[in-house]
Design an enzyme around this catalytic site. Structure first.
Site, PDB file in Angstrom:
ATOM      1  CG  ASP A  56      -2.159   0.817   1.019  1.00  0.00           C
ATOM      2  OD1 ASP A  56      -2.023   2.014   0.685  1.00  0.00           O
ATOM      3  OD2 ASP A  56      -3.266   0.281   1.174  1.00  0.00           O
ATOM      4  CB  SER A 107      -6.402   2.063   0.002  1.00  0.00           C
ATOM      5  OG  SER A 107      -5.104   2.526   0.232  1.00  0.00           O
ATOM      6  CG  ASP A 159      -7.753  -0.245   5.994  1.00  0.00           C
ATOM      7  OD1 ASP A 159      -8.605   0.662   5.939  1.00  0.00           O
ATOM      8  OD2 ASP A 159      -6.527  -0.018   5.955  1.00  0.00           O
ATOM      9  CB  THR A 161      -6.124  -2.855   0.468  1.00  0.00           C
ATOM     10  OG1 THR A 161      -5.640  -1.519   0.360  1.00  0.00           O
ATOM     11  CG2 THR A 161      -5.500  -3.722  -0.603  1.00  0.00           C
ATOM     12  NE  ARG A 172     -10.625   3.903   3.383  1.00  0.00           N
ATOM     13  CZ  ARG A 172      -9.315   3.966   3.141  1.00  0.00           C
ATOM     14  NH1 ARG A 172      -8.871   4.650   2.106  1.00  0.00           N
ATOM     15  NH2 ARG A 172      -8.458   3.353   3.903  1.00  0.00           N
ATOM     16  CD  GLU A 340      -3.221  -3.548   2.337  1.00  0.00           C
ATOM     17  OE1 GLU A 340      -3.324  -2.373   1.972  1.00  0.00           O
ATOM     18  OE2 GLU A 340      -3.969  -4.063   3.197  1.00  0.00           O
ATOM     19  CG  ASP A 345      -1.278   4.372   2.805  1.00  0.00           C
ATOM     20  OD1 ASP A 345      -1.216   5.253   1.942  1.00  0.00           O
ATOM     21  OD2 ASP A 345      -2.160   4.338   3.690  1.00  0.00           O
ATOM     22  CE  LYS A 346      -3.683   0.962   7.529  1.00  0.00           C
ATOM     23  NZ  LYS A 346      -4.753   1.794   6.988  1.00  0.00           N
ATOM     24  CG  HIS A 349      -1.294   8.442   5.321  1.00  0.00           C
ATOM     25  ND1 HIS A 349      -1.767   9.446   4.518  1.00  0.00           N
ATOM     26  CD2 HIS A 349      -1.841   7.289   4.834  1.00  0.00           C
ATOM     27  CE1 HIS A 349      -2.561   8.938   3.579  1.00  0.00           C
ATOM     28  NE2 HIS A 349      -2.612   7.628   3.743  1.00  0.00           N
ATOM     29  CG  ASP A 387      -2.807   1.066  -2.639  1.00  0.00           C
ATOM     30  OD1 ASP A 387      -1.640   1.508  -2.535  1.00  0.00           O
ATOM     31  OD2 ASP A 387      -3.581   0.983  -1.666  1.00  0.00           O
ATOM     32  CG  HIS A 388      -2.513   5.046  -3.202  1.00  0.00           C
ATOM     33  ND1 HIS A 388      -1.612   5.533  -2.273  1.00  0.00           N
ATOM     34  CD2 HIS A 388      -3.401   4.324  -2.489  1.00  0.00           C
ATOM     35  CE1 HIS A 388      -1.959   5.142  -1.068  1.00  0.00           C
ATOM     36  NE2 HIS A 388      -3.046   4.390  -1.168  1.00  0.00           N
ATOM     37  CG  HIS A 438      -3.007   8.401  -0.812  1.00  0.00           C
ATOM     38  ND1 HIS A 438      -4.184   7.732  -0.983  1.00  0.00           N
ATOM     39  CD2 HIS A 438      -2.529   8.023   0.401  1.00  0.00           C
ATOM     40  CE1 HIS A 438      -4.428   6.981   0.068  1.00  0.00           C
ATOM     41  NE2 HIS A 438      -3.433   7.146   0.935  1.00  0.00           N
TER      42      HIS A 438
END
Ligand SMILES: [Zn+2]
Length: 476
Positions: A56, A107, A159, A161, A172, A340, A345-346, A349, A387-388, A438
């Site tokens: 992610d 996501s 979550d 994904t 989501r 995953e 990602d987290k 962030h 994913d991004h 993102h």
């Protein structure tokens, strides 16, 4: 609510998909459910398998930062030795007008592109933009075909994904029964209204309830809090109890994972929410705003290295969960397994470079295990992608153009690497005190086991679905 396939976002292969999913169900009956015709060539061929690994937020900055720290800039990650490499155009559309592109994804919509082969709007879980139609996912096709299925994540299994591979809901954050309709006055975009998805209104309920009711063979990750809630329209029965009555062995510890008896469905919930990450900055260091000295020159933050995160103790590694999933799914049938590493990602962030480096290391370690499996099962397609894009950017420690005056915009960290150098990482997608955003960059795709086709230099994100479904012969 389930209303069949979208017409607004239908792709050329959707019609084929509908027909071939029926073919797949029939062939399942022939190959697996009934007395198989063991003389037929189709029955004798090894069953194709797909393992899709999603990092992610794992864009090329993330990979380069991790490579420099983990193995040095002359080193190679396991990712770097994958035989095929492409790029993925991440695609998102506006909720109000799906004809209008949105250039940065989340996501939910990006996982929906990979799980269901459609482009949708941010926040949507396997549903169409604006029209809110449920779209069949590759896991559902695989289940209908009698294949094995598994989802492994370091996030909550509810979550965005993982949810996009098995659940259908308009937003989501509708992860559990009490979260279907909520107002968040501080962050209005975190408010939810999934009232159309209530079971009492003909919907499928919250994401946790949909997982509990699913026919997935293996679901491993965090998110125990969502399954502890009382299910919709029940007085005392929890979502976890519904999962158990649907045949799931529900486990919650590393020991239970390591000592799973063979057979049966398993739901592993190893944390209340997101699973702890394996690394943090020394002394819990993270990126910080660059201070200025009295004369205006930038005051660079002290460099730091990474250290084990004490909160990770007792947490199953991503590779341990992946190993358990593979052991369970390796019964001779085809299977679709999504793995995953969520907190690349987290942690990005949160501007925590050691957090995302450590979780990319978990992904690379898991890839080693998966490639070992694929070597013994050459019919296995292994895809690794993101994913991004994410916020972390590899930048100079000091500005090359204005070294005495300019400093990194946003938040900045200096990481001391094991090869005796210092690496600058900055985060500057916004000026929020809380979190980065993102980015809309294209993301990498690595593949192994694509023996019948060449991978184009660039593919749309919906092709992850198509490539996976074609390999499993769920579509033609
Ligand atoms: Zn994110």
């Amino acid at each position: 609510m389930f209303r069949g396939f979208s017409t607004a976002t239908m792709r050329p292969y959707d019609g084929i998909l509908r027909a071939s999913s029926l073919i797949a169900v029939v062939s399942c009956l022939v190959l697996y459910g009934c007395e198989a015709d063991t003389q037929s060539p189709a029955a004798a061929a090894p069953a194709p398998k797909v393992i899709l690994i999603i990092g992610d937020g794992m864009d090329d900055h993330q990979i380069t930062i991790a490579r420099n720290y983990l193995v040095g800039y002359n080193g190679r990650l396991r990712l770097d030795d994958m035989p095929e490499r492409s790029s993925v155009q991440v695609q998102t559309v506006a909720e109000d007008d799906p004809a209008v592109p949105v250039y940065v994804a989340d996501s939910a919509n990006s996982a929906t592109a990979m799980s269901a082969g459609i482009v949708t709007s941010t926040g949507r879980i396997a549903t169409t933009a604006k029209t809110d139609r449920d779209v069949t996912t590759i896991m559902e096709l695989a289940i209908a075909a009698g294949f094995g299925t598994g989802i492994v994540t370091t996030s909550s299994v509810t979550d965005a994904t993982p949810a996009s591979f098995i659940a259908h809901v308009s937003e989501r954050l509708c992860e559990a029964p009490t979260r279907m309709v909520r107002t968040n006055e501080r962050i209005p975009s975190f408010s939810t209204d999934c009232s159309a998805d209530f079971k009492t209104r003909g919907g499928r309920g919250s994401i946790a309830e949909q997982i509990a009711a699913s026919q997935l063979d293996v679901v491993l990750g965090g998110g125990a809090q969502y399954f502890a809630e009382v299910a919709e329209n029940e007085t005392a029965t929890t979502v976890r109890e519904i999962a158990a009555s649907n045949g799931y062995r529900v486990i919650g510890t590393e020991h239970e994972l390591a000592s799973l008896p063979p057979g049966g469905k398993v739901l592993g919930l190893f944390a209340r929410g997101t699973m702890p990450v394996q690394w943090r900055g020394a002394g819990d260091a993270a990126a910080a705003l660059v201070a200025r000295q009295d004369d205006g020159r930038p005051q660079l933050p002290e460099p730091f290295m990474c250290e084990p995160n004490p909160a990770f103790a007792g947490t199953p590694r991503l590779s341990e969960m992946a190993r358990a999933a593979l052991q369970r799914l390796d019964d001779g049938r085809s299977f679709m397994l999504m793995i995953e590493s969520a907190s690349i990602d987290k942690q990005s962030h949160l501007r925590r470079p050691c957090g995302h480096i450590g979780e990319l290391a978990q992904l690379d370690e898991t890839l080693g295990l998966v490639l070992d499996y694929a070597r013994e099962h050459p019919e296995t397609l292994v895809l690794v992608t993101a994913d991004h894009g994410q916020a972390a950017t590899l930048v100079p420690q000091t500005s090359v153009l204005a070294p005495l005056k300019a400093a990194s915009a946003g938040y900045f960290a200096r990481l001391r690497t094991r090869e005796g150098a210092v690496m600058g990482v900055n985060y500057a997608t916004n000026d929020s005190l809380l979190q980065e955003d993102h980015t809309g960059v294209q993301v990498p795709l690595f593949a192994s086991g694509l023996d019948t086709r060449d991978l184009p230099a660039m593919v749309p994100q919906t092709d992850i679905f198509r490539i996976s479904a074609e390999h499993l012969r769920l579509i033609e």
